[in-house]
Design an enzyme around this catalytic site. Sequence first.
Site, PDB file in Angstrom:
ATOM      1  CE1 TYR A 216       0.834   0.071   4.548  1.00  0.00           C
ATOM      2  CE2 TYR A 216      -0.255   1.705   4.632  1.00  0.00           C
ATOM      3  CZ  TYR A 216       0.812   1.087   5.182  1.00  0.00           C
ATOM      4  OH  TYR A 216       1.673   1.058   6.478  1.00  0.00           O
TER       5      TYR A 216
ATOM      6  NE  ARG B 166       7.131   3.558   0.280  1.00  0.00           N
ATOM      7  CZ  ARG B 166       6.808   4.804   1.729  1.00  0.00           C
ATOM      8  NH1 ARG B 166       8.141   4.956   2.115  1.00  0.00           N
ATOM      9  NH2 ARG B 166       5.506   5.482   2.300  1.00  0.00           N
TER      10      ARG B 166
ATOM     11  NE  ARG C  90      -6.066 -19.725   3.467  1.00  0.00           N
ATOM     12  CZ  ARG C  90      -5.347 -20.814   4.143  1.00  0.00           C
ATOM     13  NH1 ARG C  90      -5.038 -22.113   3.345  1.00  0.00           N
ATOM     14  NH2 ARG C  90      -4.144 -20.822   5.216  1.00  0.00           N
TER      15      ARG C  90
ATOM     16  CE  LYS D 136       2.855   2.700   3.364  1.00  0.00           C
ATOM     17  NZ  LYS D 136       3.326   2.808   4.145  1.00  0.00           N
TER      18      LYS D 136
ATOM     19  CD  GLU E  81       9.603   1.482  10.835  1.00  0.00           C
ATOM     20  OE1 GLU E  81      10.376   2.737   9.990  1.00  0.00           O
ATOM     21  OE2 GLU E  81       9.973   0.011  10.351  1.00  0.00           O
TER      22      GLU E  81
ATOM     23  CG  LEU F 198       8.203   2.533   4.436  1.00  0.00           C
ATOM     24  CD1 LEU F 198       7.667   1.066   3.047  1.00  0.00           C
ATOM     25  CD2 LEU F 198       7.499   2.886   5.164  1.00  0.00           C
TER      26      LEU F 198
HETATM   27  N1  PMP Z   1       7.735   3.420   9.192  1.00  0.00           N
HETATM   28  C1  PMP Z   1       6.950   2.674   8.955  1.00  0.00           C
HETATM   29  C2  PMP Z   1       6.360   1.299   9.638  1.00  0.00           C
HETATM   30  C3  PMP Z   1       5.368   3.570   8.513  1.00  0.00           C
HETATM   31  O1  PMP Z   1       4.410   2.820   8.760  1.00  0.00           O
HETATM   32  C4  PMP Z   1       5.293   4.307   7.434  1.00  0.00           C
HETATM   33  C5  PMP Z   1       4.246   5.590   7.124  1.00  0.00           C
HETATM   34  N2  PMP Z   1       3.756   4.560   6.764  1.00  0.00           N
HETATM   35  C6  PMP Z   1       6.683   5.081   8.377  1.00  0.00           C
HETATM   36  C7  PMP Z   1       7.906   4.497   8.591  1.00  0.00           C
HETATM   37  C8  PMP Z   1       7.119   7.345   6.905  1.00  0.00           C
HETATM   38  O2  PMP Z   1       6.712   6.623   5.880  1.00  0.00           O
HETATM   39  P1  PMP Z   1       6.851   7.465   4.683  1.00  0.00           P
HETATM   40  O3  PMP Z   1       6.968   9.043   4.998  1.00  0.00           O
HETATM   41  O4  PMP Z   1       6.543   7.881   3.067  1.00  0.00           O
HETATM   42  O5  PMP Z   1       4.433   8.406   4.964  1.00  0.00           O
END
Ligand code: PMP
Length: 284
Positions: free
Chosen positions: A33, A52, A100, A148, A180, A204
Amino acid sequence: MSRTVYVNGHYIPEEKAKISIFDRGFLFADGVYEVTSVLNGKLIDFEGHAKRLERSLNELDMDHPVNTEELLSIHRELVSRNNIEEGLVYLQVTRGVADRDFAYPKSASPTLVMFTQAKPGLSNSPQAQTGIKVISIPDMRWDRRDIKTVQLLYPSMGKMMAKAKGADDAWMIEDGFVTEGTSNNAYIVKNSKIITRQVGHEILNGITRRAVLRFAAEQNIDIEERPFTIEEALEADEAFITSATTFVTPVIEIDGTVIGNGQPGSTATALRSIYLEESLKAAI
Ligand code: PMP
């Protein structure tokens, strides 16, 4: 009022939107997503999110449902049909519908779903003024956090753990170091230097992170990309997070310990206003 959403080539009212029970996104979390924010009716860093997405799809050998040009026009169409001034566009691609089976199906075509969420006041949220409180929790996610995916159960649990402790969010710890936030990148500031974990499979690669680090470098702010511990964070002058929908948001408390003087820091505050100003200029 009913939104118009997008499902596989069709713009339809949200209550008519349906996905198969055999969709692999539903059965296996076999999907990725993106969330792109909308300010003044325009998309913030669409190109970054589209790139991305492409990378996430490639890493999972998933077909691309539409090209970048089409993706942009669907984003714009949804923003316009739903009169979004401030808010976001959510998009999800799954591997599609198949009986499935753990093995990837040979002939499924990807599902593409998109919808908007209006968020009036997004750019001026109370949390930007007050800052947020975070707790630390172990990072129990899988090892490919650079992709993601829609496997968001642990981040959801993390936000609930934070809520139960009267905090707003959680920073995750692996091998003693902060990876994070549950849905954002994590930073500390010490002696005017920004410290944030380097990108890799562990986090991410935030689109907002990249932009904010670029603006910080342009302001001649020192940046050190390396892991940091919670103990180091507790001693920092400032802390903050970034994401597409929170932009730059100060962190004023970690695990009940006040950071700096307990007020949003000057670096975070300055970076937030530069980020908003520059992103708006470049929005499409
Ligand atoms: N880390 C994680 C785990 C996230 O879910 C997100 C947001 N989706 C981010 C970092 C920040 O990414 P972005 O700046 O692209 O929204």
